[in-house]
Design an enzyme around this catalytic site. Sequence first.
Site, PDB file in Angstrom:
ATOM      1  CB  ALA A 197      -0.905  -0.008   1.229  1.00 53.75           C
ATOM      2  N   GLY A 200       0.358  -5.000   0.909  1.00 53.27           N
ATOM      3  CA  GLY A 200      -0.824  -5.007   0.054  1.00 53.27           C
ATOM      4  C   GLY A 200      -0.588  -5.680  -1.280  1.00 53.27           C
ATOM      5  CD  GLU A 212      -2.941  -7.529   2.856  1.00 51.99           C
ATOM      6  OE1 GLU A 212      -3.524  -7.833   3.902  1.00 51.99           O
ATOM      7  OE2 GLU A 212      -2.677  -6.355   2.519  1.00 51.99           O
ATOM      8  CD  GLU A 234       1.384  -5.597   5.858  1.00 56.68           C
ATOM      9  OE1 GLU A 234       0.644  -5.572   4.863  1.00 56.68           O
ATOM     10  OE2 GLU A 234       2.144  -6.560   6.106  1.00 56.68           O
TER      11      GLU A 234
END
Length: 172
Positions: free
Chosen positions: A70, A113, A116, A136
């Site tokens: 992200a 992300g 993911e 993270e």
Amino acid sequence: AGSPYQYLAVQRTGVRQSVGLIQLNRPQALNALCEGLMQELRRALEALENDPQVGAIVITGSQKAFAAGADIKEMQNKTFQECYSSGFLAGWDKVSTVRKPIIAAVNGYALGGGCELAMMCDIIYAGEKAQFGQPEILLGTIPGAGGTQRLTRAVGKSLAMEMVLTGDRISA
């Protein structure tokens, strides 16, 4: 008129033009998943899903990064309340709801992300330089788009816990 996408390159490919190819295209940010990119990805997926000529979809990045996660710069000043009330990450699961098969073609970094996103796809093809991780924890947070659940199903509880709790990466 130009491309309708700022952060993606989208085309049909294959012998019968029946494969939708979505290439993440933010090289300066290692394809970090900003809100604009994710909105475009949802639009591209909807268009390809509704195209009767397309039988499968491939999502890819570059040789250096599938998606490095992200966009931290975009989210670093948001409070929990801002994220919660604005529906931050809403719609990120669009990939997992598309009815056509989606293949993640991963080389380079698939972190946070990006990892993911790859796990939301039906199949992952990983190149020799692919690096998967959920780093993270190194930023004091946890995966927020279903990474803990999908990673556990993909690699087992022990390795998933090790990756999430240490930020360590795995190769293809």
